[in-house]
Write a protein that holds these residues in place. Structure first.
Motif, mmCIF file in Angstrom:
data_model
loop_
_atom_site.group_PDB
_atom_site.id
_atom_site.type_symbol
_atom_site.label_atom_id
_atom_site.label_comp_id
_atom_site.label_asym_id
_atom_site.label_seq_id
_atom_site.Cartn_x
_atom_site.Cartn_y
_atom_site.Cartn_z
ATOM 1 N N ASP A 91 0.735 -1.310 0.020
ATOM 2 C CA ASP A 91 -0.124 0.088 0.154
ATOM 3 C C ASP A 91 0.914 1.356 -0.044
ATOM 4 O OD1 ASP A 91 -2.348 -1.390 0.050
ATOM 5 O OD2 ASP A 91 -2.631 -1.340 2.204
ATOM 6 N N ASP A 92 1.914 1.179 0.744
ATOM 7 C CA ASP A 92 2.842 2.490 0.869
ATOM 8 C C ASP A 92 3.762 2.529 -0.568
ATOM 9 O OD1 ASP A 92 2.404 2.805 3.492
ATOM 10 O OD2 ASP A 92 4.089 1.833 4.142
ATOM 11 N N ASP A 95 0.881 4.074 -2.902
ATOM 12 C CA ASP A 95 0.620 5.644 -2.659
ATOM 13 C C ASP A 95 1.845 6.241 -3.236
ATOM 14 O OD1 ASP A 95 -1.796 4.698 -1.399
ATOM 15 O OD2 ASP A 95 -0.744 5.039 0.565
ATOM 16 N N GLU A 98 1.624 6.878 -6.764
ATOM 17 C CA GLU A 98 0.599 7.536 -7.247
ATOM 18 C C GLU A 98 1.205 8.903 -7.098
ATOM 19 O OE1 GLU A 98 -2.989 6.593 -5.101
ATOM 20 O OE2 GLU A 98 -3.402 4.923 -6.223
ATOM 21 N N ASP A 99 1.931 9.076 -5.918
ATOM 22 C CA ASP A 99 2.186 10.427 -5.740
ATOM 23 C C ASP A 99 3.530 10.980 -6.651
ATOM 24 O OD1 ASP A 99 0.800 10.879 -3.499
ATOM 25 O OD2 ASP A 99 2.323 10.332 -2.170
ATOM 26 N N GLY A 103 7.366 10.484 -3.975
ATOM 27 C CA GLY A 103 6.334 10.356 -2.735
ATOM 28 C C GLY A 103 6.759 10.153 -1.610
ATOM 29 N N GLY A 105 5.873 7.875 0.562
ATOM 30 C CA GLY A 105 5.929 6.479 1.008
ATOM 31 C C GLY A 105 7.308 5.628 0.538
#
Length: 108
Positions: A91-92, A95, A98-99, A103, A105
């Motif tokens: 999940d990190d 994320d 996506e960033d 990011g 994460g």
């Protein structure tokens, strides 16, 4: 990567993954090592080599779910994951993707 992966299976995984990255033009590879409780020197080298091969094939690589014992083994062996992002969980990693590459994460 499975918990009880043997040397032969690790090499097969590395070959298959490299072929898949090249064939499909993968831009991102998440290498989930969370099932590995402890790794030996050979499996540690396979993890590092898989990450390097995927990067050479043009994919951004993130190693996900590394346990402290695995990280300690890599450090003790002098193996680095240069140019490879790490994330505590899938999940990190998702994320962070996506960033963008910068990011929060990702871990250095």
């Amino acid at each position: 990567m499975q918990e009880d992966i043997d040397d032969h299976a690790a090499l097969e995984l590395a070959d298959r993954l490299a072929g898949d990255v090249a064939e499909h033009g993968a831009r991102v590879v998440l290498l989930d090592v969370s099932a590995a409780q402890v790794v030996d020197s050979f499996i540690s080298r396979v993890i590092v080599d898989v990450a390097r091969v995927c990067r050479l094939l043009g994919a951004q690589v993130a190693v996900v779910g590394m346990r402290p014992a695995v990280a300690i083994t890599l450090v003790e062996l002098g193996l680095t994951l240069e140019g490879v992002q790490t994330a505590l969980t899938i999940d990190d990693a998702m994320d962070a993707l996506e960033d963008g590459a910068g990011g929060a994460g990702w871990h250095a």
